[in-house]
Every structure is written in structure tokens, then in C-alpha cells.
Design a protein around this motif. Structure first.
Motif, PDB file in Angstrom:
ATOM      1  N   GLU A 126       1.222  -1.098  -5.371  1.00 21.99           N
ATOM      2  CA  GLU A 126       1.999  -2.706  -5.379  1.00 21.99           C
ATOM      3  C   GLU A 126       3.031  -1.543  -5.722  1.00 21.99           C
ATOM      4  O   GLU A 126       4.394  -1.903  -4.817  1.00 21.99           O
ATOM      5  CB  GLU A 126       1.512  -3.531  -5.858  1.00 21.99           C
ATOM      6  CG  GLU A 126       2.768  -4.175  -5.883  1.00 21.99           C
ATOM      7  CD  GLU A 126       3.018  -4.746  -4.248  1.00 21.99           C
ATOM      8  OE1 GLU A 126       4.069  -5.756  -4.001  1.00 21.99           O
ATOM      9  OE2 GLU A 126       2.716  -3.997  -3.373  1.00 21.99           O
TER      10      GLU A 126
ATOM     11  N   LYS B 241      -0.659  -7.525  -9.527  1.00 19.14           N
ATOM     12  CA  LYS B 241      -2.310  -8.029  -9.587  1.00 19.14           C
ATOM     13  C   LYS B 241      -2.502  -8.205 -11.035  1.00 19.14           C
ATOM     14  O   LYS B 241      -3.450  -8.682 -10.979  1.00 19.14           O
ATOM     15  CB  LYS B 241      -3.166  -7.118  -9.012  1.00 19.14           C
ATOM     16  CG  LYS B 241      -2.457  -7.343  -7.220  1.00 19.14           C
ATOM     17  CD  LYS B 241      -2.258  -8.327  -6.337  1.00 19.14           C
ATOM     18  CE  LYS B 241      -2.533  -8.412  -4.496  1.00 19.14           C
ATOM     19  NZ  LYS B 241      -2.109  -9.524  -4.151  1.00 19.14           N
TER      20      LYS B 241
ATOM     21  N   LYS C 269       4.962  -7.732  -6.335  1.00 18.27           N
ATOM     22  CA  LYS C 269       4.225  -8.116  -6.571  1.00 18.27           C
ATOM     23  C   LYS C 269       2.684  -7.693  -7.235  1.00 18.27           C
ATOM     24  O   LYS C 269       2.070  -7.375  -7.162  1.00 18.27           O
ATOM     25  CB  LYS C 269       4.059  -9.031  -5.681  1.00 18.27           C
ATOM     26  CG  LYS C 269       4.594  -9.817  -4.697  1.00 18.27           C
ATOM     27  CD  LYS C 269       4.802 -10.572  -3.029  1.00 18.27           C
ATOM     28  CE  LYS C 269       5.864 -11.166  -3.352  1.00 18.27           C
ATOM     29  NZ  LYS C 269       5.527 -11.579  -1.525  1.00 18.27           N
TER      30      LYS C 269
END
Length: 262
Positions: free
Chosen positions: A246, A260, A258
Motif C-alpha cells: 500500500e 491495513k 490507507k
């Protein structure tokens, strides 16, 4: 007061705020308070929404150490005297070793056991007029939760001896110059300084925060070849994580990541 009133745990978005709340005794701690802190640390580490733990004291002071009334009544001259050191050291080590980064916010007295809590946090930010020092030697006592193995690694042997053998107290400004804390600020600017500092922790990948903190914490405890192996393994684990994927994608796509958390 109950122990839950003497040490208060608040969730503020993704920040865990822990307050010592015995200002009439300069927030000195007891074994029940330390045991509750141990529970809070475990709870914070288990909560993926919490990105940083902030430890401070109510009433304009951090912590003046262990409650000497309790020490005198229950431990000095007793066969259970070592219990204070054993429990204090375990709790402080759990604070030091927790996956979630921790920040001590220092006002007023930061002495003895309060000093030990401070050096067990990853970061420390002080008011300019704070009073910071080991202090034990002034009462012919010995700190049992970290000064001899944490402080020399932070500031070196000579400065450690200067602090521990004289019992001197440093202002926030002096503690920053000693490399004992990260920042010092005027009292009126302390809250804003803390908020700005922790904003640089809460926006990072919690997965990568854990990996990086864990490896840095071991960096002075092993030889370079062993640390290189640990570094290789950390890179391998990282490059197989969703957060690394990401982070790279967000950079290439020019957007905010964003996370995780894995």
C-alpha cells in the motif's frame, strides 16, 4: 480512591492517554498502580486502533517515584523488599518493549520511579521548568527499574554517573541538552508540542512501526553480524506485508496511504 481513579486510561481517537492521578502526592506510584499500568499496556498493544500511548500526570507533575509511605510501611527491612524492584522492573520493561510507541509528557517532578517510567518510554517531551533526575541517591536508595541499563545507553557513562551519583535534577531544557529527552517546550506550549510530535507517529503504518521499533530496541544488544541477519529477515517480512504494498502504491499514485496494519 480506586486504582482505576489513581491511574486513568482514556482513548482519544488512535491515541491512548494514560494519566497518573495522585497529584496530592506528586503522582507517586504504588504496586497496584504499576500492576494496573501493566494491564493497560497489554490492552493498548492488543488494540489495532491505538497507534501511540501517551503517559503523563495530573496536576502539573509527572511522577515523584514510589510512594515512600508504602515503602517504609511494607518493604524497608522486610523479606519482601525485593518485590518492589522485581515488579517495577517487569512493568517498566513491558512499557519499553511494547509494540505501540510510547511518549512520556514531563511536568513538575520526574524523579526516582517517575524517572524510571520516563526512560522506559520511547520518547519524552518536557516542560522547560520540569525537574528531571534519578534522585534515589539523595535518600540512600537504589533505582530498581532501569537506570543502570537504560540511561548509559541513552547518554553515556559519564553523564549517567553525573545524574545518579549526584542526584541532581535537570530542567527540561537541560535534559534535552543531556540527550535524555527528545524535546523541551515552554509550559504553555507543551500540549501543542506533544500533539505535533505524536502526529508523526499516528500516521505511519502500525505494522511497520512494530517491526522497526522491535529491531531498534535490539540494536545495542547483539553483534553486527547477528543484527544484519535480523535486518535481512525484517526486510523480507516487510516486503511481504500489505502495508508495504500500500505504501508503494500510494506513493506511485500520488495519494495518502490507507494502512491495513499487516
Amino acid at each position: 480512591m480506586s486504582v482505576d481513579e489513581e491511574i486513568q486510561f482514556e482513548r482519544d481517537g488512535n491515541v491512548a492517554r494514560v494519566w497518573l492521578n495522585r497529584p496530592w502526592k506528586k503522582n507517586c506510584v504504588t504496586l497496584p498502580i504499576l500492576k494496573r499500568l501493566d494491564e493497560i499496556i497489554t490492552e493498548v498493544d492488543a488494540d489495532p486502533e491505538l497507534r501511540v500511548l501517551v503517559l503523563r500526570g495530573r496536576g502539573g507533575t509527572f511522577c515523584s517515584g514510589f510512594d515512600l509511605d508504602e515503602l517504609q510501611a511494607d518493604y524497608i527491612g522486610s523479606s519482601t523488599a525485593m518485590d518492589v524492584a522485581v515488579i517495577s522492573a517487569k512493568v517498566c520493561d513491558r512499557l519499553y518493549s511494547m509494540s505501540t510507541p510510547s511518549v512520556a509528557v514531563l511536568e513538575g517532578h520526574v524523579t526516582a520511579g517517575g524517572f524510571e517510567l520516563m526512560i522506559s518510554c520511547d520518547f519524552a517531551i518536557a516542560a522547560d521548568d520540569a525537574k528531571i533526575g534519578d534522585f534515589h541517591i539523595r535518600r540512600a536508595l537504589f533505582g530498581g527499574a532501569g537506570p543502570i541499563y537504560r540511561v548509559p545507553r541513552m547518554i553515556g557513562i559519564r553523564k549517567t554517573k553525573e545524574l545518579m551519583l549526584t542526584g541532581k535534577l535537570l530542567s527540561g531544557v537541560e535534559a534535552a541538552d543531556f540527550d535524555l529527552i527528545n524535546k523541551s517546550a515552554p509550559a504553555a506550549e507543551l500540549d501543542a508540542t506533544v500533539d505535533e510530535f505524536i502526529s508523526h507517529l499516528t500516521d505511519k503504518s502500525p505494522f511497520q512501526m512494530r517491526i522497526t521499533k522491535m529491531t531498534i530496541d535490539r540494536s545495542l544488544e547483539a553483534d553486527i553480524q547477528s543484527l544484519m541477519v535480523m535486518e535481512h529477515l525484517a526486510v523480507g517480512v516487510t516486503l511481504n506485508s500489505q502495508d508495504a504494498a500500500e505504501g508503494v502504491a500510494a506513493f506511485l499514485e500520488k495519494r495518502e496511504p490507507k494502512w491495513k496494519g499487516r
